[in-house]
Design an enzyme around this catalytic site. Structure first.
Site, short mmCIF file in Angstrom:
data_model
loop_
_atom_site.label_atom_id
_atom_site.label_comp_id
_atom_site.label_asym_id
_atom_site.label_seq_id
_atom_site.Cartn_x
_atom_site.Cartn_y
_atom_site.Cartn_z
N TYR A 1 102.74 53.36 0.56
CA TYR A 1 103.28 53.59 2.05
C TYR A 1 105.12 52.64 2.30
O TYR A 1 105.39 51.58 2.63
CB TYR A 1 102.52 52.39 3.15
CG TYR A 1 102.44 51.82 4.07
CD1 TYR A 1 101.85 53.17 5.13
CD2 TYR A 1 102.44 51.36 4.85
CE1 TYR A 1 102.63 53.17 5.90
CE2 TYR A 1 102.69 50.58 6.99
CZ TYR A 1 102.24 51.75 6.59
OH TYR A 1 102.71 51.17 8.49
N HIS B 1 109.34 55.31 7.87
CA HIS B 1 107.45 55.49 8.91
C HIS B 1 107.24 53.78 8.93
O HIS B 1 106.28 54.73 10.17
CB HIS B 1 106.74 56.24 7.59
CG HIS B 1 105.73 56.46 7.69
ND1 HIS B 1 104.55 57.66 9.01
CD2 HIS B 1 104.74 55.95 7.08
CE1 HIS B 1 103.49 56.84 8.74
NE2 HIS B 1 103.59 56.59 7.83
N GLU C 1 100.65 64.53 6.58
CA GLU C 1 101.72 63.46 6.26
C GLU C 1 102.52 64.00 4.85
O GLU C 1 101.94 64.26 4.14
CB GLU C 1 101.34 61.97 5.80
CG GLU C 1 100.72 61.21 7.09
CD GLU C 1 99.72 59.74 6.63
OE1 GLU C 1 99.97 59.83 5.22
OE2 GLU C 1 100.17 58.92 7.68
N GLU D 1 104.04 63.60 1.96
CA GLU D 1 104.78 63.12 0.91
C GLU D 1 104.64 64.11 0.17
O GLU D 1 105.09 64.79 -0.58
CB GLU D 1 103.08 62.48 1.15
CG GLU D 1 102.77 60.93 1.73
CD GLU D 1 101.91 60.07 1.80
OE1 GLU D 1 101.41 59.81 0.87
OE2 GLU D 1 101.25 59.56 2.84
N ASP E 1 98.57 64.23 2.59
CA ASP E 1 97.84 63.72 3.00
C ASP E 1 97.91 64.01 4.65
O ASP E 1 98.03 63.12 5.31
CB ASP E 1 98.40 61.86 3.16
CG ASP E 1 97.61 60.97 2.72
OD1 ASP E 1 96.05 61.50 2.70
OD2 ASP E 1 97.64 59.81 3.14
N GLN F 1 91.10 57.49 12.27
CA GLN F 1 92.33 55.98 12.06
C GLN F 1 91.67 54.62 12.62
O GLN F 1 91.99 53.72 12.08
CB GLN F 1 93.26 56.77 11.45
CG GLN F 1 93.79 55.73 10.62
CD GLN F 1 94.97 56.31 9.98
OE1 GLN F 1 95.68 56.80 10.50
NE2 GLN F 1 96.07 55.49 9.17
N TYR G 1 90.03 51.40 11.58
CA TYR G 1 90.87 51.09 9.59
C TYR G 1 91.10 49.73 9.51
O TYR G 1 91.17 49.28 8.92
CB TYR G 1 92.36 51.17 9.78
CG TYR G 1 93.76 50.95 10.27
CD1 TYR G 1 93.03 51.22 12.23
CD2 TYR G 1 94.34 49.91 10.29
CE1 TYR G 1 93.94 50.20 13.34
CE2 TYR G 1 95.28 49.40 11.21
CZ TYR G 1 95.24 49.52 12.31
OH TYR G 1 96.17 48.43 13.14
N LYS H 1 90.68 59.91 6.47
CA LYS H 1 92.10 59.81 5.68
C LYS H 1 90.94 60.89 4.18
O LYS H 1 92.14 61.55 3.24
CB LYS H 1 92.70 59.23 4.35
CG LYS H 1 93.89 58.02 5.34
CD LYS H 1 95.40 58.68 5.78
CE LYS H 1 95.91 58.38 6.15
NZ LYS H 1 96.93 58.53 6.19
#
Ligand code: CA
Length: 415
Positions: free
Chosen positions: A128, A133, A199, A201, A233, A240, A244, A253
């Protein structure tokens, strides 16, 4: 360096790249391969014909494999020598360039092969590490005044993801179902995710097994990294946000992550090294590093609706990462956690400072409050069924281009 293979000057797969992948050739034969321009080159046959002779430590049959794991486990001295040798073979005037039969047997047009998942992934971790972000998410979900949690600038935050559902580009993904709790409801509901996201990445792949108790320092880390891929991702935001707390992402995820089929080596990325953003406050000693550890890699995300053209919705860059790969691997192993050949370590969503560089729909539409309009007139807050998300990445400097091609994935309705 001029190759005897013709390719467009904007090809990601120039003579300077020489990535590695795994392909099915002519629908039956599987082998490790490389690519130049739009030609895929069967390395098992190239090896059989003796073109890779004389490389110390290169093991027979390592290219007759369904994954790159055995090859990359040979370590940098061998994999780097193989890459350099292939590069020489692809040059104008090389022994191979004058051997029509070998070229006919080893070189395949793109449409004659199907790319497979390049590595077997024993373990997957997602970091992360983009400050932009993490700040955007902190503002949206918590507190604009304290967007970053107190630990964020002291360690590369990460969590253990799911390796079984990492798939190669082109694999279709079913919209996940799960528990969600709408803001105005007093209890959760079950159904297909309504806030499906990508996402943007990148991920690095490790080339060794370590013993439990052992650590990899920031100085040793890059020797342990074989190469990189583009990584999408996929994320279910509504699942989420309900699930989470307190342990982090789970079913939001683990239903799928997509990777590009070509692993680009760190050696190929060498000319594109660049300085990291300044880290303030100073990090603990085990996270300090020397030299340029970031890479200048242009990244782009397109969304293609079922009935419409591709729309570029994001332009970002890997160089924005606050925490670099060497720091991520050093942190991951500082407690003695062992790593395994083929492990994938993803960067976390790569966002930049301006709104067009945000690496997720969550940020681009600011949690759905600022929808954007596609070229076919449709509006998007999140990803709809039958949308395809395509990520591309390349580095370019002084006329040298090294790229990753793309990772593409289409979302099908929930099963
Ligand atoms: Ca992620």
């Amino acid at each position: 360096m001029i190759s005897f293979v013709d390719y467009n000057e904007n090809s990601d797969f120039s003579i300077h790249n020489i990535p590695f992948g795994v392909a099915v050739f002519n629908k039956e034969y599987i082998a490790v391969c490389t690519r130049i321009g739009n030609m895929v080159v069967d390395l098992a046959t190239l090896y059989d014909y003796g073109f890779l002779d004389g490389i110390e430590g290169l093991v027979e049959n390592v290219f007759e494999a369904y994954t790159l794991n055995e090859f990359i486990e040979l370590g940098k001295p061998v994999t780097t020598a193989v890459r350099t040798k292939i590069q020489e073979l692809f040059l104008e005037g090389s022994l191979l360039s004058n051997d029509e039969k070998s070229i006919a047997d080893c070189f395949f047009e793109l449409d004659q092969v199907k790319m497979l998942m390049p590595v077997h992934v024993p373990n997957y971790t997602d970091f992360y590490s983009s400050i932009e972000h993490a700040t955007n998410v902190g503002i949206m979900f918590r507190d604009p005044a304290n967007a970053l949690l107190p630990n964020w600038k002291h360690l590369p935050v990460g969590y253990h993801g799911r390796a079984s559902s990492i798939v190669v580009s082109g694999t279709e993904i079913h919209r996940p179902k799960g528990q969600m709790k709408p803001a105005d409801a007093d209890k959760p509901v079950f159904g297909p995710c309504k806030q499906l996201d990508f996402e943007l990445e990148m991920a690095f792949i490790v080339n060794r097994n370590t013993e439990m108790g052992e650590s990899i320092s920031t100085a040793e880390a890059e020797d342990a990294i074989f190469g990189m891929v583009l990584f999408n991702d996929w994320s279910a935001r509504d699942i989420q946000s309900w699930e989470y707390v307190p342990l982090g992402p789970f079913l939001a995820k683990n239903f799928g992550s997509s990777v590009s089929p070509w692993v680009v080596t760190l050696e190929a990325l060498e000319p594109f090294r660049t300085a990291s953003p300044k880290q303030d406050p100073e990090v603990l000693d085990y996270l300090k590093f020397d030299g340029d550890k970031n890479f200048d890699i242009n990244l782009e995300v397109s969304l293609k609706p079922e009935n419409g053209d591709e729309n570029v919705i994001c332009n970002s860059n890997f160089k924005y990462m606050y925490w670099n790969m060497a720091q991520q691997l050093a942190h991951h192993t500082v407690n003695g956690c062992n790593v395994e050949v083929g492990d994938m370590y993803a960067s976390g969503t790569i966002s930049g400072k301006d709104e067009q560089s945000y690496g997720s729909m969550l940020e681009l539409t600011w949690r759905g409050t600022k929808p954007f309009t596609l070229s076919n007139g449709e509006e998007r807050k999140f990803i709809k069924d039958n949308d395809t998300v395509i990520m591309r990445g390349y580095a370019q400097k002084d006329g040298v281009r090294v790229g990753f091609g793309e990772v593409s994935g289409k979302i099908l309705p929930a099963k």
